[in-house]
Design an enzyme around this catalytic site. Structure first.
Site, PDB file in Angstrom:
ATOM      1  CE  LYS A  80      -4.899  -2.050   1.091  1.00  9.99           C
ATOM      2  NZ  LYS A  80      -5.016  -0.612   0.794  1.00  9.99           N
ATOM      3  CD  GLU A 131       6.499   4.299 -12.227  1.00  9.10           C
ATOM      4  OE1 GLU A 131       6.215   3.097 -12.369  1.00  9.10           O
ATOM      5  OE2 GLU A 131       5.667   5.224 -12.375  1.00  9.10           O
ATOM      6  CB  SER A 181      -0.952  -0.044   1.197  1.00 13.07           C
ATOM      7  OG  SER A 181      -1.942   0.947   1.113  1.00 13.07           O
TER       8      SER A 181
END
Length: 499
Positions: free
Chosen positions: A353, A339, A328
């Site tokens: 998740k 990224e 999560s």
């Protein structure tokens, strides 16, 4: 016609005209103006309807329960409740029925991350995001009808006893918890400090259950741990994202910078997640201004992108550690740094998740926790049930995944079993020679246990049980922490980037 007759006729005609104008009865008819007539009809209709409804709903012999739900589809629910109220053979508990109905609605979503919590369960949930609570210290979720461990909390009784990510809790104090919600299971697992709870765990594909007896303790929600390693590389572990995590991290960074930090390993292994606001603030420390941190997508496909703002930034070379217990919010952080900041991820594929929940309090103190959106990485990747793959994969050592050894069981010379084989592997990993790893507790195995007992100031019986078993497993846990190949690899990457 004589004058008198004519006079009488004219008088009668004038009287008839007056009667018509005033609505008086003249013979068998009522003469009224049209508007007055229509209004009288409406009053009669409304009055009759009111009397009828009153008689049906309030009268002694009422016929029907009149309901006007905001959503017509809920009339079926009202009808079912009315039938139970009138016909069930025992007196019904209204609160229990209402809680069950709401719980059933949430369960019908088929979403393990959505949950209805009654007042007691909601109180336990609120404790878990406060400064501390009492229990064993393990994050759990419902999955396919089972209660599964997401990760144990660092230094908690659960971690020290050997509970691991993906362990399935089958029973609590002898009671099966299959089919329960996570909130219901937590109420059974938690308890006062110093009390004991017995969990029966299924690990991996094994059908055998392993018993854990765990003493509950205060679980402080301290979420950031920092240490300075060689070459001025700081190791900062974040164990969850709670209200105070961002401030804890700022304090840890201040401390490490004061000690000359030249590189950083940010560790979110075994971190089950937490508050989105907390992880957004932390990601902002590493992501350049204007670059995306995370995207949220609602059921209509509308996306909301959160971008990094100006402010304090960590400028030293950094890597991030992840594993199967990183879930999560941990994955939001890993995805953002990888990224948008090109920071390398080291370790194992994360949990997977990719949804975000909100918790809404209801007037009676109960709580609805439900999925409100899915989240995407800065590049729009949805990692749900797939996880994030590390740039550099490094597995834990094989002995780190050995099954739990039950301290209540006695292993001595002559015993032959799979558990003895596990004990032999543990002894070998701890630096002792148990002889051939074949599941037979032979003379060499006994000698290895005696030597281990001597080194750890335990009674030298050559029998593996109780304190000896606990000591052996704890030694392996400390060995994993000390040798930690994932941390070493992450540090080596940072060191290379420092040049």
């Amino acid at each position: 016609m004589d004058d008198k007759t004519k006079q009488d006729q004219e008088q009668n005609e004038r009287q008839s005209e007056q009667d018509a104008n005033h609505g008086k009865v003249t013979g068998k008819y009522i003469r009224m103006k049209p508007f007055a007539f229509i209004m009288m009809i409406m009053v009669l209709v409304l009055g009759t309807s009111g009397i009828t409804i009153f008689a049906l709903t309030v009268g002694e012999d009422k016929v029907v329960e009149v309901r006007t739900p905001a959503h017509g589809e809920f009339q079926k629910l009202f009808n079912a409740y009315d039938q139970l109220s009138k016909g069930y053979y025992k007196k019904i508990d209204t609160d229990k029925l209402v809680n069950g109905a709401v719980d059933g609605m949430i369960s019908a979503l088929g979403d393990p991350y959505s949950d209805y919590m009654n007042k007691k369960e909601a109180s336990a949930f609120n404790e878990s995001i406060s400064s501390s609570f009492q229990g064993i210290g393990a994050e759990v979720q419902e999955k396919d009808g089972h209660i599964v461990v997401v990760s144990p909390i660092k230094n908690s009784p659960a971690e020290k006893s050997g509970i691991k990510t993906n362990d399935i809790i089958k029973k609590v104090d002898g009671k099966s918890i299959d089919g329960m919600t996570a909130s219901q299971a937590v109420l059974l697992i938690r308890g006062k400090k110093g009390t004991e709870v017995t969990l029966e765990i299924q690990r991996g594909s094994s059908s055998k259950l392993t018993t854990f007896k765990i003493t509950r303790a205060d679980i402080p929600v301290e979420t950031v741990y920092a240490e300075m390693m060689k070459n001025k590389i700081a190791h900062i572990q974040i164990t969850s994202f709670s209200d105070g995590t961002y401030k804890e991290l700022l304090s840890a960074l201040d401390d490490m910078e004061a000690k000359g930090m030249k590189g950083l390993v940010l560790d979110v292994r075994q971190n089950p997640g937490g508050l989105v606001e907390s992880v957004e603030n932390i990601a902002n420390l590493f992501v350049p201004k204007g670059q995306p941190i995370v995207q949220f997508e609602d059921r209509s496909g509308n996306k909301q992108v959160y971008k990094a703002e100006d402010g304090r930034k960590v400028k030293v070379p950094t890597t991030v550690l992840i594993d199967g217990g990183s879930a999560s919010a941990s994955e939001i952080l890993a995805g953002a740094l990888n990224e948008s900041s090109h920071i390398k991820l080291v370790g194992e594929t994360s949990f997977g998740k990719g949804t975000m929940q909100t918790a809404e309090n209801l007037p009676d103190g109960s709580n609805l926790k439900f999925t409100m959106a899915k989240w995407l990485t800065p590049k729009g990747n949805w990692i749900h049930e797939k996880g994030i793959k590390p740039n550099v994969k490094v597995n834990y050592p094989s002995y780190a995944s050995l099954p739990y050894l039950d301290p209540d069981k006695t292993f001595k010379e002559g015993a032959l079993s799979d558990s003895v084989k596990v004990a032999e592997k543990l002894l070998q990993a701890a630096g002792y020679n148990p002889g051939k790893i074949d599941g037979l507790y032979d003379a060499l195995t006994k000698l290895a246990v005696e030597q281990f007992q001597k080194d750890n100031k335990l009674k030298e019986t050559g029998i593996l049980k109780g304190d000896t078993t606990y000591a052996l497993m704890n030694k392996i846990r400390l060995k994993i922490k000390k040798e930690d190949p994932q941390l070493k690899k992450a540090a080596s990457i940072v060191k290379a980037e420092m040049k």
